[in-house]
Design an enzyme around this catalytic site. Structure first.
Site, short mmCIF file in Angstrom:
data_model
loop_
_atom_site.label_atom_id
_atom_site.label_comp_id
_atom_site.label_asym_id
_atom_site.label_seq_id
_atom_site.Cartn_x
_atom_site.Cartn_y
_atom_site.Cartn_z
N CYS A 98 15.31 -27.32 88.10
CA CYS A 98 14.54 -27.66 89.43
C CYS A 98 15.29 -27.80 90.70
O CYS A 98 14.59 -27.37 91.84
CB CYS A 98 13.60 -29.00 89.15
N HIS A 351 14.00 -35.33 89.40
CA HIS A 351 13.35 -34.12 89.51
C HIS A 351 13.48 -33.87 91.04
O HIS A 351 13.34 -34.88 91.89
CB HIS A 351 11.92 -34.21 89.04
#
Length: 996
Positions: A98, A351
């Site tokens: 990510c 994340h």
């Protein structure tokens, strides 16, 4: 419908009043539950397995109601993968990538960088003299991968694309999250190096023009005032956020003056000495795109790990960097173009997402891997990203922000920008990918259509056949497996042929116990199913097995009658039988006959059950081990010859009435009447056995009296001090002596020893090999004469004294020692000691410079161990390290080796070779080829001592090479390894230093 157990009981309730020979068709149909009423739809939540007529709950509800075409396939609508109009394209998260996706989206929205990358020359694509296989083109270099990726992000028809080509070219681990800021630096550096090799000069410096600024580190001497600037380039400003509330404070601290004094003084070139000084950073120029790195991940000195700072930082939508430029008063206003967010409270996980402003429309978008969300009102909305860190203790409340400002505790990078062209080659690549996507959409749509058409056809088939399945009373019927019907109605599985083989009994018919796993259907429905799907065998009303029902009836009746018969037999055996009318029964069998009867009935019932689809009595083979376990009644009085046992104490007489009742339950039991004579073979063997025992006692008594000293181990000859009364001694294997002593102690329980077996001590050449006292025993000449008379001697072995000197004696062996075989035997022994697997070694922990071996041994030993540990007065000599006889041919030589030369010495004691375990000692299983490091890991689990704290030694020799194998380090089976914890050495060293 009644539960399955109740249906089972009802099916066999009639056996209480019907004998096996009186069974009729109606009883058989009751056992197979033919007349049990079928269940109605809605009455059962699930199918009744005990009722063969229940056809509810087998999956029919999915076909008899309203049909949804989506139920006929599991293929998603391919148009859901299509990119919507006026939207951006997402990037697939390959596991932990990510952070890569966020930077790629930010760089893609840098229009100048995108335009420059499109202008980069692709030698394979642009060379007009090269025949380029366009359909097989795959990017190779990082620049080509980035070109292709940006072109897909701009013009692809897909909702999201796969960046695995670029990620693989960069050599990134998709399963491990890297440092995002470090990745940004390295990637820009790599891209700068790639673009510098372009022929177009406008492309060579695009990274510097876009991201690079100039600054200098200026050091000013406090003594002479001399300024020493150190020019430098920068691609981002790394701003400390700890203790600050807004972006301006962070930039101010970055540029503040630093004092150099004390041990950190600066060496002045003018003063030629270290002087106090000041140092600061001066910004001389700013890039077009300014990256501001907010240092949220810092090193924690207390824990030794990185941690995340969840401090709120306020930053404006427009930032004036003019006041921070050195020597310039002009305005330099930057507009916020991207905010990179890290969700999570840990520096090692979380994340990454990106909020990016579209340069063309000024709309803000949130890029979260494949998902892209447009913000309303053309304003940056950080939203839920600020709620992720709420789990952290002592969170401060979010401060209020002024208009045009934003606050974030998760933003780690700000991208500000100071206030397209595509080559035909890249467009052709995008068009190729779009064609593949459209072909895939058509293929998926066609597969969906085929699945729907198949489902509709199956729906018509089920509607037609399900109504025909129930068998009407009085009509013909057949059986099919319940599981097959369920799979037939389950569209997700392929319908196979009908297999009724698992339902057959040993007679080749339908087993009554399997009727609960089958369903009774009409003949018409069965004909249609077997015609369409095939299979077999066909099971109709004629396949109901009368033999199995009769056997089950007999077993159930006997089980019901067993309790009553047990009481009656117990009362009858109390009285003595009449003369000549009794039967012999084993006492053990009589005591446990009720349990044996239950087991026998269970076995009889099991014989009729289906086993692995075998029919006509076929089944698994019964091994000898199984036959031993399958004991039947009265076998305890059966001898090995099949006759009546001669042990009268193990049997008793019962009346004919008792025997007849027992015979019903054990029809195959051995039968012996009162007049039956015991086995004549057993009687003859018993007589012979008693005669042999008498002979053995006589033999043992005679041998013991002749060899009393050898039996009691008294007055044994030793070579440490040669006996004066003889010049010759004889050698026999110690194994022979041990076996002979066992016979003397228990002559009736042990086989007599018949031969000496001296050939075991000789090599293939006939020479002597073994010299160790644990293998051989010495005999006096008189003892040898007795042994030669009572036992078979294959090869005499003797040792003769030739002469006697003051301290030495000269001896010779007959047969002589075979040196080659002896050396080979010793070499093989040593090799075996160093090539072992799954051997035991002992690790002994050392405390306070005293080995635990000095402690008392553990006392929890068995009696046999204690007997083995008992000291025995057997010869132990000095000079054991050289156990060879020293002689050449038949010439006697003087030697100091074992059995030949002895300079006095005391007689030792042979002790048990079994290891005596001490307190604090543990046994480990090791192999010769495992390393010392692997042994230390075993020790860590056993003693809870880390490998780096272990100091190991064996026989005073330290083991330090972790990569060496145990065999090369001299660790042999049964070795004792001493373990000393290194902290003990450190404490001893400190203690000694303090004493000094």
């Amino acid at each position: 419908m009644a539960p399955r157990v109740q249906l089972e009981k009802a099916a066999w309730r009639w056996v209480e009043s019907v004998r096996p020979e009186d069974i009729h068709r109606e009883h058989i149909e009751i056992a197979y539950r033919i007349c049990v009423p079928p269940c109605k739809r809605g009455a059962c939540r699930r199918n009744c397995k005990g009722n063969p007529n229940c056809l509810v709950g087998i999956g029919e509800h999915a076909w008899l109601g309203e049909i949804n075409e989506n139920n006929f396939h599991n293929i998603d609508d391919p148009n859901s993968e299509r990119r919507d109009k006026n939207t951006f394209v997402g990037l697939t998260n390959l596991g932990a990538t990510c952070y890569v996706n966020t930077f790629l989206q930010v760089w893609f929205h840098n229009l100048e960088l995108r335009r420059t990358l499109y202008l980069c020359q692709n030698a394979r694509a642009e060379d007009p003299h090269t025949i380029f296989p366009f359909s097989d083109y795959e990017p190779r270099s990082i620049c080509e991968h980035l070109q292709y990726l940006f072109a897909l992000l701009q013009n692809s028809n897909r909702r999201y694309i796969d960046p695995s080509g670029l990620v693989k070219a960069l050599g990134l681990d998709t399963g491990q999250q890297q440092d995002a800021q470090e990745f940004s630096k390295l990637f820009l550096s790599l891209l700068e190096d790639t673009l510098s090799k372009q022929k177009n000069p406008n492309l060579q410096n695009v990274i510097q023009l876009q991201f690079c600024g100039q600054m200098s580190y200026v050091t000013v001497c406090n003594q002479c005032g001399r300024a020493s600037p150190l020019p430098s380039r920068y691609y981002e400003l790394e701003l400390n956020i700890q203790g600050h509330k807004n972006l301006t404070e962070c930039v101010t601290e970055f540029l503040k003056e630093e004092k150099l004094d004390g041990d950190n003084r600066y060496f002045c070139e003018s003063c030629q000495s270290k002087q106090n000084a000041t140092r600061r950073i001066k910004l001389h120029s700013l890039p077009h795109v300014l990256n501001l790195q907010l240092m949220r991940f810092v090193f924690d000195r207390q824990t030794g790990h990185k941690k995340k700072l969840n401090t709120f930082i306020s930053f404006p939508e427009q930032l004036d960097m003019g006041p921070f430029l050195e020597g310039k008063d002009e305005k330099c206003v930057y507009e916020l173009s991207a905010v990179l967010i890290h969700r999570g409270v840990s520096a090692y996980s979380g994340h990454y997402i990106a909020h990016v402003r579209d340069a063309r429309t000024s709309d803000w978008y949130k890029f979260n891997d494949e998902e892209i969300e447009k913000m309303e009102g053309k304003k940056l909305q950080l939203g839920i990203e600020e709620d992720i860190a709420e789990t952290v203790k002592s969170q401060t409340r979010k401060p209020k922000c002024s208009k045009g400002y934003h606050c974030s505790r998760n933003a780690y990078m700000l991208n500000v920008v100071c206030m397209t062209f595509e080559p035909s080659f890249l467009q052709r690549l995008v068009d190729r990918d779009n064609r593949k996507f459209e072909e895939w959409c058509l293929e998926m749509a066609d597969m969906r259509k085929q699945s729907v058409d198949k489902g509709k056809a199956k729906h018509e088939e089920v509607k037609e056949l399900y109504e025909l399945l129930p068998a009407e009373d009085g009509q013909q019927y057949e059986f099919v497996p319940l599981e097959w019907l369920k799979k037939w109605l389950d569209d997700s599985t392929v319908t196979k042929e009908i297999d009724n083989g698992n339902f057959l009994c040993s007679h080749g018919k339908l087993h009554p116990d399997k009727v609960g796993e089958a369903k009774r259907i009409s003949v018409k429905a069965a004909e249609l199913l077997f015609d369409r799907y095939g299979g077999g065998p066909r099971l109709d009303g004629s396949t109901l097995c009368e033999e199995c029902v009769g056997q089950r009836c007999r077993v159930l009746r006997l089980k019901n009658q067993l309790a009553e018969d047990y009481k009656e037999v117990t009362n009858l055996v109390k009285g003595p039988p009449k003369s000549d009318e009794g039967y012999w029964v084993g006492k053990t069998s009589l005591r446990s006959w009720r349990q044996l009867a239950l087991e026998q009935l269970d076995e009889d019932e099991e014989e009729t059950k289906h086993i692995d689809g075998k029919t006509n009595g076929e089944g698994p083979e019964i091994t000898d081990e199984d036959e031993e376990e399958m004991k039947t009644f009265n076998e305890d009085i059966l001898c090995r010859h099949g006759g009546l046992s001669i042990l009268e104490s193990e049997r008793r007489l019962v009346t004919e009435e008792v025997w007849s009742k027992l015979r019903v339950y054990f029809p195959r039991a051995p039968q012996f009447t009162q007049l039956q004579e015991p086995c004549q073979q057993c009687l003859r063997l018993e007589r012979e056995g008693k005669e042999n025992e008498a002979l053995n006692r006589m033999m043992a008594s005679e041998q013991k009296s002749s060899l009393l000293n050898l039996f009691q181990e008294k007055n044994r000859p030793t070579l440490t001090k040669w006996p004066q009364e003889t010049d010759i001694l004889y050698i026999v294997p110690l194994f022979f002596v041990d076996e002979w002593r066992k016979f003397i102690r228990r002559p009736t329980k042990t086989t007599p020893v018949s031969s000496v077996g001296n050939s075991l001590l000789l090599c293939p050449h006939g020479g002597f090999m073994f010299t160790h006292d644990s293998i051989i025993a010495l005999l006096w000449p008189g003892e040898w004469e007795v042994i030669s008379r009572h036992f078979l001697v294959d090869q005499p072995i003797s040792i003769c004294r030739i002469s006697q000197e003051l301290f030495d004696c000269v001896c010779v062996l007959c047969p002589e020692l075979c040196r080659d075989c002896r050396e080979g035997f010793i070499f093989q022994q040593q090799r075996d000691m160093r090539e072992y697997a799954q051997a035991t070694v002992y690790v002994r922990k050392v405390i306070d410079d005293k080995r635990l071996m000095e402690a008392a041994p553990e006392v929890n030993v068995s009696g046999s161990e204690a007997e083995d540990e008992r000291e025995e007065p057997v010869t132990k000599v000095d000079g054991e390290r050289d156990p060879d006889f020293s002689q050449v041919g038949h010439k006697p030589l003087t030697s100091v080796s074992l059995f030949i030369t002895y300079n006095g010495g005391k007689s030792g004691i042979r002790r048990s070779t079994r290891h005596r375990k001490l307190r604090g000692e543990k046994a480990l299983i090791v192999s010769a080829n495992q390393t010392l490091k692997e042994l230390k890991i075993q020790i860590m689990h056993a003693f809870s001592v880390a490998p780096f704290d272990q100091n190991l030694s064996i026989d005073g020799r330290c083991l330090t090479d972790d990569s060496a194998t145990l065999g090369s380090l001299g660790v042999i089976p049964e070795s004792v390894i001493c373990l000393k914890v290194c902290t003990t050495f450190i404490l001893d060293l400190i203690r000694n230093l303090n004493l000094k």
